[in-house]
Design an enzyme around this catalytic site. Structure first.
Site, PDB file in Angstrom:
ATOM      1  N   LYS A  99     -34.223 -15.566 -58.645  1.00 37.72           N
ATOM      2  CA  LYS A  99     -34.041 -16.104 -60.001  1.00 37.72           C
ATOM      3  C   LYS A  99     -35.346 -16.632 -60.601  1.00 37.72           C
ATOM      4  O   LYS A  99     -35.592 -16.490 -61.798  1.00 37.72           O
ATOM      5  CB  LYS A  99     -32.970 -17.193 -59.974  1.00 37.72           C
ATOM      6  CG  LYS A  99     -31.567 -16.676 -59.693  1.00 37.72           C
ATOM      7  CD  LYS A  99     -30.552 -17.810 -59.736  1.00 37.72           C
ATOM      8  CE  LYS A  99     -29.135 -17.290 -59.574  1.00 37.72           C
ATOM      9  NZ  LYS A  99     -28.890 -16.706 -58.255  1.00 37.72           N
ATOM     10  N   GLU A 121     -32.212 -26.882 -63.001  1.00 40.16           N
ATOM     11  CA  GLU A 121     -32.268 -26.676 -64.442  1.00 40.16           C
ATOM     12  C   GLU A 121     -31.235 -27.554 -65.126  1.00 40.16           C
ATOM     13  O   GLU A 121     -30.299 -28.060 -64.483  1.00 40.16           O
ATOM     14  CB  GLU A 121     -32.036 -25.202 -64.801  1.00 40.16           C
ATOM     15  CG  GLU A 121     -30.680 -24.655 -64.423  1.00 40.16           C
ATOM     16  CD  GLU A 121     -30.550 -23.159 -64.691  1.00 40.16           C
ATOM     17  OE1 GLU A 121     -31.585 -22.469 -64.727  1.00 40.16           O
ATOM     18  OE2 GLU A 121     -29.411 -22.696 -64.861  1.00 40.16           O
ATOM     19  N   ARG A 168     -27.449  -3.693 -60.244  1.00 38.99           N
ATOM     20  CA  ARG A 168     -26.437  -2.810 -59.658  1.00 38.99           C
ATOM     21  C   ARG A 168     -25.302  -2.619 -60.647  1.00 38.99           C
ATOM     22  O   ARG A 168     -25.306  -3.206 -61.736  1.00 38.99           O
ATOM     23  CB  ARG A 168     -25.879  -3.447 -58.375  1.00 38.99           C
ATOM     24  CG  ARG A 168     -25.378  -4.873 -58.620  1.00 38.99           C
ATOM     25  CD  ARG A 168     -24.599  -5.429 -57.465  1.00 38.99           C
ATOM     26  NE  ARG A 168     -24.378  -6.861 -57.580  1.00 38.99           N
ATOM     27  CZ  ARG A 168     -23.467  -7.452 -58.341  1.00 38.99           C
ATOM     28  NH1 ARG A 168     -22.679  -6.708 -59.115  1.00 38.99           N
ATOM     29  NH2 ARG A 168     -23.332  -8.762 -58.369  1.00 38.99           N
TER      30      ARG A 168
END
Length: 490
Positions: free
Chosen positions: A115, A199, A291
């Site tokens: 990430k 975050e 994917r």
């Protein structure tokens, strides 16, 4: 490309095989000892045993999968989702073996699989991101400093994975040390990497994702959005397309942002860019899934595009046969994931034999299924049995059709999430479109579902009583029976 090995099991393996066979391509299934009699094994043209039931000894053993492709002469490997689908090392090994990997290049998987690396990759494209620390940490003192700077509540997230693993919402500074420790431990157990990042926690968020397609000739399009806000344990349960809250302007802007994310990592194939949408309809980049997504059927239905077919064509080096201007949204699609889980027991896995297993059929109903009546549901893998999808000319029609389809989906022997799916479809918050990722927390409880069961049984009993009483009042004429007396009087 004459033969494809599908490195997966269950419904997604069959889903990929159907398109491959439609394209005149032969298929190879792989299976574990637990899946020896599974439908995907019989559906394929060939099948190869990988090993014992645990996925760590079968589906996740890269060398065995690649050897199976070599032994059967497969030109390509399609990973489906889960297992090795987002493993950059596996994609590289497939390429090194001279076999086509039906998916993005290893570099894209590696960048978007982390990430923090993903955020770094898209930084130059001016894509909105949630405020937070831009590096992986394991130090609680640093975490406390960052949290105080951005303000509570905060979200701790595993850097190396997703699916809700290693994720914790922290409301205040007192909770932080314990939640940090739990997140690190869970991330290490799930991904082998305990690093996390912090975050700002977005209040009342909606989870919106954009489907993209990119070929090897520099063409990238988006196929609009999917609304995935109904989740349990940070995992999606109900998805739909399009979202009820996006305006055409926001849809266009989010789509363009998703294409920029794809460009940032030289993406090829089908991928999904995930965003958070806050209560003010501002969106923030979350991550990219490199994917095919579980919920891809809803996009296929509203766009008319077979995503697996496009994956295969891109892997063959073909150009996309359409542009962004050629694409449009038609109708509305809804998907309920059918898990072998008990919604009355906090969605705990329900293992056993499918003594009854009958699928709904009819216009506008699609079931991507991997099981059949009489099968045992194994404990070794993801508990998903199937995906139930409905399509209508508008959202109301798709929802009503879903309720009908759930009523005609007959399962006995185990508990499933079908009753929960019906609960969602009948709830006013969902029907009105006024919901977010807190839907389960705000509206659902086992008691609510039990109450629904009780009311349905009461209605069924009253209908039965009414029919009985009506039947009792009906004057019945005796059946005409021939007799000797009749014959004598003719």
């Amino acid at each position: 490309m004459k033969k494809i090995l599908i490195a997966n099991r269950g419904e997604i393996a069959i889903r990929v095989m159907k398109t491959a066979q439609k394209m005149g391509i032969k298929t190879v299934a792989v299976y574990s000892e637990a899946d020896r009699g599974a439908p995907h094994v019989r559906f394929a043209n060939e099948a190869v045993l990988l090993g014992p039931a645990p996925s760590s000894e079968s589906y996740l053993v890269m060398e065995k999968v690649i050897q199976a492709a070599k032994d059967t002469g497969a030109d390509a490997i399609h990973p489906g989702y889960g297992f090795l689908s987002e493993n950059a090392k596996f994609a590289q090994l497939v390429e090194d073996a001279g076999i086509v990997f039906i998916g993005p290049k290893p570099h894209a998987i590696q960048v978007m699989g982390n990430k923090l690396a993903a955020k770094e990759a898209v930084r130059d494209y001016n894509i909105p991101m949630v405020p937070g620390i831009e590096e992986a940490i394991t130090d609680v003192a640093l975490a406390e400093k960052v949290a105080l700077e951005i303000g509570f509540p905060i979200l701790i997230k595993a850097s190396a994975g997703g699916g809700g693993k290693g994720m914790r919402i922290v409301e205040n500074i007192q909770e932080l040390p314990e939640q940090m420790e739990r997140a690190i431990s869970e991330a290490k157990a799930a991904f082998g990497d305990g690093s996390v990042f912090i975050e700002k926690y977005v209040g009342s968020p909606r989870h919106i994702e954009i489907q993209i397609l990119a070929d090897t000739h520099g063409n990238i399009v988006h196929l609009f959005e999917r609304e995935c806000s109904v989740q349990r344990r940070h995992q999606k349960v109900v998805e739909e397309a399009p979202s009820v809250v996006l305006t055409p302007e926001i849809r266009k802007t989010m789509g363009e942002a998703a294409i920029k994310v794809a460009k940032a990592c030289d993406y090829v194939g089908a991928g999904t860019v995930e965003f958070l949408l806050d209560e003010n309809k501002k969106f923030y980049f979350l991550e990219m899934n490199t994917r095919l997504q579980v919920e891809h059927p809803v996009t296929e239905l509203i766009s008319g595009i077979d995503l697996v077919e496009q994956q295969i064509k891109v892997a063959r080096g073909e150009k996309l046969a359409f542009t962004q201007e050629d694409l449009s949204i038609t109708g509305h699609a809804l998907e309920v994931r059918v898990y072998a889980e008990d919604p009355l027991e906090n969605f705990t896995p329900s293992i056993g034999k499918l003594s009854v297993y009958k699928l709904p059929t009819g216009e506008g109903i699609r079931v991507d299924n991997g099981f059949e009546e009489g099968m045992e549901v194994p404990i070794y893998y993801d508990p998903m049995l199937s995906k139930l999808i409905t399509y209508g000319k508008n959202r109301e029609e798709a929802i009503q059709l879903m309720i009908k389809a759930i009523d005609h989906y007959k399962v006995e022997g185990i508990a499933t999430t079908l009753p929960f799916g019906k609960f969602v479809c009948e709830h006013e918050a969902f029907r009105s479109g006024n919901f977010d990722t807190h839907f389960v927390k705000n509206y659902y409880s086992p008691d609510q579902l039990k109450k629904q069961y009780t009311e349905e049984r009461k209605i069924a009993a009253l209908v039965g009583l009414q029919l009985y009483l009506k039947n009792q009042k009906t004057v019945k004429a005796p059946l005409k029976i021939s007799s000797n007396w009749d014959k004598r009087n003719k």
